[in-house]
Design a protein around this motif. Structure first.
Motif, mmCIF file in Angstrom:
data_model
loop_
_atom_site.group_PDB
_atom_site.id
_atom_site.type_symbol
_atom_site.label_atom_id
_atom_site.label_comp_id
_atom_site.label_asym_id
_atom_site.label_seq_id
_atom_site.Cartn_x
_atom_site.Cartn_y
_atom_site.Cartn_z
ATOM 1 N N PHE A 210 0.752 -1.158 0.004
ATOM 2 C CA PHE A 210 -0.235 -0.008 -0.112
ATOM 3 C C PHE A 210 0.829 1.224 -0.053
ATOM 4 O O PHE A 210 1.837 1.182 0.740
ATOM 5 C CB PHE A 210 -0.877 0.043 1.309
ATOM 6 C CG PHE A 210 -1.990 -0.833 1.055
ATOM 7 C CD1 PHE A 210 -3.342 -0.432 0.454
ATOM 8 C CD2 PHE A 210 -2.223 -2.246 1.562
ATOM 9 C CE1 PHE A 210 -4.397 -1.130 0.273
ATOM 10 C CE2 PHE A 210 -3.274 -2.924 1.211
ATOM 11 C CZ PHE A 210 -4.492 -2.470 0.589
ATOM 12 N N SER A 211 0.544 2.365 -1.069
ATOM 13 C CA SER A 211 1.263 3.547 -1.114
ATOM 14 C C SER A 211 0.037 4.653 -0.872
ATOM 15 O O SER A 211 -1.189 4.371 -0.668
ATOM 16 C CB SER A 211 1.823 3.601 -2.359
ATOM 17 O OG SER A 211 2.580 4.728 -2.247
ATOM 18 N N TYR A 212 0.588 5.766 -0.580
ATOM 19 C CA TYR A 212 -0.434 6.891 -0.192
ATOM 20 C C TYR A 212 -0.041 8.209 -1.106
ATOM 21 O O TYR A 212 1.174 8.344 -1.424
ATOM 22 C CB TYR A 212 -0.442 7.144 1.105
ATOM 23 C CG TYR A 212 -0.843 6.185 2.205
ATOM 24 C CD1 TYR A 212 -2.000 6.228 2.510
ATOM 25 C CD2 TYR A 212 -0.197 5.275 2.672
ATOM 26 C CE1 TYR A 212 -2.680 5.292 3.246
ATOM 27 C CE2 TYR A 212 -0.320 4.230 3.470
ATOM 28 C CZ TYR A 212 -1.823 4.118 3.848
ATOM 29 O OH TYR A 212 -2.482 3.381 4.738
ATOM 30 N N GLU A 213 -1.299 8.650 -1.850
ATOM 31 C CA GLU A 213 -0.944 9.893 -2.518
ATOM 32 C C GLU A 213 -2.391 10.749 -2.201
ATOM 33 O O GLU A 213 -3.380 10.423 -2.178
ATOM 34 C CB GLU A 213 -1.189 9.369 -4.052
ATOM 35 C CG GLU A 213 -1.056 10.583 -5.106
ATOM 36 C CD GLU A 213 -1.158 10.076 -6.475
ATOM 37 O OE1 GLU A 213 -1.323 10.778 -7.337
ATOM 38 O OE2 GLU A 213 -0.913 8.749 -6.698
ATOM 39 N N GLN B 131 -4.696 9.341 0.453
ATOM 40 C CA GLN B 131 -5.347 8.498 -0.148
ATOM 41 C C GLN B 131 -4.575 6.999 -0.393
ATOM 42 O O GLN B 131 -3.626 7.098 -0.720
ATOM 43 C CB GLN B 131 -6.216 8.668 -1.425
ATOM 44 C CG GLN B 131 -6.898 9.971 -1.308
ATOM 45 C CD GLN B 131 -8.220 9.630 -0.244
ATOM 46 O OE1 GLN B 131 -8.767 8.500 -0.379
ATOM 47 N NE2 GLN B 131 -8.642 10.647 0.415
ATOM 48 N N ARG B 132 -5.107 6.081 0.144
ATOM 49 C CA ARG B 132 -4.678 4.748 -0.006
ATOM 50 C C ARG B 132 -4.544 4.201 -1.318
ATOM 51 O O ARG B 132 -5.749 4.073 -1.921
ATOM 52 C CB ARG B 132 -5.186 3.705 1.174
ATOM 53 C CG ARG B 132 -4.492 2.421 1.123
ATOM 54 C CD ARG B 132 -5.231 1.528 2.148
ATOM 55 N NE ARG B 132 -6.464 1.296 2.268
ATOM 56 C CZ ARG B 132 -7.569 1.542 3.047
ATOM 57 N NH1 ARG B 132 -7.297 1.987 4.022
ATOM 58 N NH2 ARG B 132 -8.508 1.230 2.569
ATOM 59 N N LYS B 133 -3.362 3.546 -1.711
ATOM 60 C CA LYS B 133 -3.391 2.900 -3.132
ATOM 61 C C LYS B 133 -2.629 1.671 -2.875
ATOM 62 O O LYS B 133 -1.657 1.352 -2.448
ATOM 63 C CB LYS B 133 -2.439 3.959 -4.123
ATOM 64 C CG LYS B 133 -3.304 5.030 -4.701
ATOM 65 C CD LYS B 133 -2.712 5.669 -6.024
ATOM 66 C CE LYS B 133 -3.689 6.666 -6.705
ATOM 67 N NZ LYS B 133 -3.233 7.465 -7.898
ATOM 68 N N PHE C 263 -0.700 -1.332 -4.783
ATOM 69 C CA PHE C 263 0.148 -1.673 -6.024
ATOM 70 C C PHE C 263 0.435 -3.121 -6.212
ATOM 71 O O PHE C 263 0.746 -3.748 -5.205
ATOM 72 C CB PHE C 263 1.394 -0.923 -5.966
ATOM 73 C CG PHE C 263 1.140 0.479 -6.393
ATOM 74 C CD1 PHE C 263 1.424 1.010 -7.553
ATOM 75 C CD2 PHE C 263 0.993 1.576 -5.183
ATOM 76 C CE1 PHE C 263 1.394 2.441 -7.802
ATOM 77 C CE2 PHE C 263 0.694 2.945 -5.800
ATOM 78 C CZ PHE C 263 0.708 3.373 -7.012
ATOM 79 N N PRO D 242 -0.905 -0.452 -10.490
ATOM 80 C CA PRO D 242 -2.335 -0.283 -9.514
ATOM 81 C C PRO D 242 -3.076 -1.378 -9.592
ATOM 82 O O PRO D 242 -3.414 -1.883 -10.568
ATOM 83 C CB PRO D 242 -2.766 0.968 -9.961
ATOM 84 C CG PRO D 242 -1.797 1.932 -10.816
ATOM 85 C CD PRO D 242 -0.963 0.883 -11.385
ATOM 86 N N GLN E 144 -7.054 -3.064 -7.492
ATOM 87 C CA GLN E 144 -8.274 -2.488 -6.750
ATOM 88 C C GLN E 144 -8.462 -3.213 -5.912
ATOM 89 O O GLN E 144 -8.380 -2.755 -4.664
ATOM 90 C CB GLN E 144 -9.287 -2.629 -8.076
ATOM 91 C CG GLN E 144 -9.121 -1.804 -9.246
ATOM 92 C CD GLN E 144 -9.155 -0.372 -9.131
ATOM 93 O OE1 GLN E 144 -9.749 0.303 -8.254
ATOM 94 N NE2 GLN E 144 -8.138 0.405 -9.661
#
Length: 852
Positions: free
Chosen positions: A155-158, A161-163, A165, A176, A178
């Motif tokens: 999980f990364s953040y931008e 917001q949590r994203k 990968f 990315p 879902q």
């Protein structure tokens, strides 16, 4: 070897090929028949019990597999929990992950590193997925498995917001994603951390995931001993239908999952433990169920066994059993006969040929059997055995030669030994008994060899023996055998002796070998030998008598002064016995301590004709031999080493008597005490002499030690060192019997002596013999030249005294004034001699004599 060859030959007479084939076929038939009856009874009578055990074993195997999976999950998760790199990365994420101000490069790279490590662990342990959560229980990264392979997720953040990968293991770039895979939660479940076990290790839980069961391992990572959680790790293994299909195939038992509680209870009731499985059956199958508690429910493991297939197998085995027996028996017989003929008969024939070569003592290498099995090893071993036997026989032959040589030769000198000499002597006896020819046996012994060992060491003694052997071996001519029989003793057999004169010449030649010194380790050693001779048949007609009589004659030579030879005579046996008895008596005298006494011979001043010194002379009053003069036991004491304790007794007693004279007012210039060469050659004995002098209470300048020229001539440098140590104490030193056997001028000026004693042999010819006058004047002039005092021994006539007075001799000793006296008589003599002269006047006169 012949025994084993016969066994092999006898074995082949009974047709080994046929014999082995029948034995193997019979064994196979018996085993097959026994197994057939056993399985028939077992399947018929114990089929239900076997089914129960089979199911129980299946469930035990399942339980074991589940434990193994749990163990692998624990190990895999424990490794991550102990991996310093992973912990450091998680700690960095905990400290520096700011969702609103996210450091994409730093944090994501750490997460990629973490997820790579997770991949290696989940693959290494063959598990389904693994997840790691931060200190807040939020998912950092995970690895899961689907049909395409392992997925690496983080999980990364931008912008807060949590994203998610994701990439597959075989891909290099993250993209990315879902949704989370089934079974992966973003937030760590709180009830896991509530378990006490998580504080000490990992925890295992079972979960339902659709129609499958998931085994999950949980572990929390703490910061040191603080108890603060910095991360949570979960690793899972999915037990799906495929897993149970594979498992059922492996154990040959159909086991599946069920979550239907009612159905399971309807089948088996409440007894669902691995230790006791109740089996129910229908017309088609057997059923067994095992219950397992999971999170939020129960799972049932159901085992099925098709009854129809088992019954068909039983019937088929019965009908085919007879055909199987026949087929197995025939096939085994034919196969074994073929294999034995091919694999055993020809190789065994080759092996037998190899062995027969060894039997014929042909040890050359043979072609080895190439079968690739033990027979090939045996063939190689037989070749090695041939070489080993050849080497061993060669070694035995060489060892036998060496043993024969060593048994007949001395290891140190290489000369024939006692055994060889005895055989040679027996041969000479056998040869000469017929023609009554004459031969001789010589017994040669080195004089005072023990002193060499004691003073220079055994290594020098051994080297001296080698040098002596090398010199003596040059002497024997034809008909002469030289042998070392032990220690410093040599025997010589001389055959073909014409007459006694010829024998004396030969003996003299052996003695002449000792005229020159021997060089050993850089030292020149002067040593002589004593020889005894016995002749055949006059002195003995057997080997024992001849050697014994030669030995007796050798001891007679030693008593004659050594460096001499003697022929055996009948009185030597009596002499040898007397010598042995005297040696034993001398030892007893030393132990008793009351058989020795000292006599004292006065030494008179030439100027005053008054006594000014005494010489202590030992006497031995033996219970067996009476009064024994020194000439009869001193040489024996020196040869046996008994002179050492005797010499110490003389020194102690003489100094005690001299001290008593002083206490009674008899003041003499000194007391003279004789010291043996044996005492002076031993450093320990020299130290003991010094200790006695130091403890006596007598002033050292009142003590004079008398030594012989022979001691000085043996080793001048050593003698100078020892004598100087006595002079350093203040003790006077006199050379006894000066000029009787050695050229003294060369070393006299180096020696720290204070007095020369003119030998009685010189004085006896005075004043009528020109030779005696010349020798005596020479000795007196030599002493005066070196500033030494002079004492003349053996003065018995007034004319001798007058001559010595005219030549300015300092001191007279001899029967003219007095014979040696017992101590009490010495006291009376001293008082009578000194009653007309005062103590002081005597001292002045003595000092004036010494100053001249």
């Amino acid at each position: 070897m012949n025994k084993y060859l016969n066994l092999l030959r006898n074995g082949r007479k009974f047709n080994l090929l046929t014999k082995l084939s029948l034995l193997v076929t019979s064994a196979v038939l018996l085993v097959v028949v026994a197994l057939g009856f056993y399985f028939n009874d077992f399947l018929k009578d114990r089929f239900l019990d076997d089914t129960q055990q089979r199911m129980q074993r299946g469930f035990v195997r399942l339980a074991y597999n589940l434990k193994e999976i749990e163990h692998e999950l624990r190990d895999g998760i424990a490794f991550i929990g102990n991996d310093e790199k992973t912990i450091a990365s998680v700690d960095l994420i905990n400290k520096y992950q700011d969702k609103s101000n996210y450091n994409l490069f730093l944090i994501d790279e750490e997460k990629k590193s973490v997820v790579s490590e997770l991949l290696s662990r989940v693959k290494l342990s063959f598990n389904s997925d693994i997840s790691i959560y931060d200190q807040n229980g939020e998912l950092i990264a995970f690895v899961s498995k689907d049909d395409e392979g392992y997925q690496l997720n983080f999980f990364s953040y931008e912008a807060g917001q949590r994203k998610l990968f994701r990439r597959y293991e075989q891909h290099a770039v993250y993209s990315p994603a879902q949704a989370l895979p089934k079974g992966i939660a973003f937030t760590h479940k709180d009830y896991y951390t509530a378990e006490e076990q998580l504080l000490h290790g990992s925890s295992i839980t079972y979960h339902r995931q659709g129609d499958d069961v998931v085994i999950r391992s949980h572990q929390s990572i703490f910061q040191g001993d603080t108890g603060k959680v910095i991360a949570h790790i979960e690793m899972s293994r999915i037990l799906d239908k495929q897993y149970f299909a594979n498992f059922s195939r492996d154990i040959d038992l159909d086991i599946s999952l069920s979550f239907d509680v009612m159905k399971a209870n309807a089948v088996l009731g409440e007894n669902l433990s691995v230790q006791h499985i109740d089996i129910t059956q229908s017309d088609q199958e057997y059923l067994g169920v095992l219950k397992k508690e999971i999170v939020s429910g129960v799972v049932y493991f159901v085992a099925r066994l098709d009854k129809a297939a088992l019954n068909a197998m039983l019937n088929a085995s019965r009908s085919q059993f007879l055909l199987l027996l026949v087929a197995v028996a025939v096939t085994t017989l034919l196969l074994m006969r073929y294999l034995i003929r091919r694999r055993l008969e020809l190789p065994l024939n080759s092996l037998m040929e190899q062995i027969r070569k060894i039997e014929r003592q042909d040890y050359s290498a043979s072609d080895e059997v190439r079968t690739g099995d033990e027979l090939e090893d045996i063939s190689a071993s037989v070749n090695q055995l041939a070489l080993a036997v050849h080497d061993r026989e060669s070694q035995l032959q060489q060892a036998r030669k060496e043993q024969e040589y060593l048994s007949d030769h001395d290891a140190l000198t290489g000369l024939p030994n006692r055994r060889h000499f005895s055989k040679r002597l027996e041969h000479a006896l056998d040869s000469t008994r017929e023609n009554r020819a004459q031969f001789a046996v010589m017994f040669l012994d080195l004089d005072q060899f023990k002193l060499v060992n004691d003073t220079l060491g055994h290594h020098i003694g051994d080297e001296l023996l080698v040098q002596v052997a090398n010199r003596l071996v040059q002497q024997p001519g034809s008909g002469q055998t030289l042998a070392r029989i032990g220690g410093d003793e040599f025997n010589i057999l001389i055959e073909g002796v014409g007459d006694i004169q010829q024998l004396k010449e030969i003996v003299g030649q052996y003695l002449a070998q000792f005229h020159e010194p021997f060089l050993c380790a850089g030292l020149e050693i002067d040593i002589s030998a004593s020889i005894g001779v016995a002749t055949f048949p006059r002195d003995g007609e057997d080997s024992v008598s001849l050697i014994k009589h030669a030995d007796l004659a050798m001891y007679k030579s030693k008593d004659k002064g050594r460096n001499n030879y003697s022929f055996y005579s009948d009185d030597l046996a009596e002499y040898a016995q007397k010598r042995a008895d005297m040696t034993a008596a001398l030892k007893l005298a030393i132990e008793a301590g009351d058989q020795f006494e000292l006599y004292y011979q006065p030494k008179t001043s030439v100027l005053t004709h008054k006594i000014d010194a005494v010489e202590a002379l030992i006497r031995w009053r033996s219970p067996n031999f009476g009064m024994v003069p020194p000439g009869q036991f001193i040489a024996l004491a020196e040869e046996t080493g008994l002179i050492v304790p005797i010499g110490l007794w003389v020194l102690k007693q003489g100094l005690r008597d001299f001290l008593e004279l002083q206490r009674e007012g008899i003041q003499l210039e000194h007391i003279s005490l004789n010291v043996s060469n044996v005492q002076l050659r031993n450093d320990e004995t020299v130290a003991a002499l010094k200790d006695v002098i130091a403890a006596s209470g007598v002033a050292p300048d009142h003590i004079e030690l008398e030594i012989t020229e022979s001691y000085i001539a043996d080793d001048v440098n050593h003698a100078i060192g020892v004598l100087q140590s006595f002079r350093d104490m203040g003790v006077g030193l006199a050379i006894d019997d000066f000029g009787t056997g050695y050229s003294s001028m060369s070393y006299l000026k180096k020696l720290p002596v204070t007095r020369i004693k003119i030998d009685k042999s010189f004085v006896d010819g005075l004043p009528g013999s020109e030779d005696s006058i010349t020798l005596t004047n020479s000795v007196i002039a030599l002493a005066k030249n070196f500033g030494l005092a002079i004492t003349a021994e053996g003065v018995e006539l007034e004319s001798q005294l007058v001559f010595l007075e005219q030549q300015c001799c300092d001191q007279i000793q001899g029967y003219y004034f007095s014979k040696p006296l017992p101590f009490n008589e010495l006291k009376d003599y001293c008082r009578s001699s000194l009653k007309h002269s005062s103590k002081n006047s005597n001292v002045i006169q003595l000092q004036s004599v010494k100053s001249q």
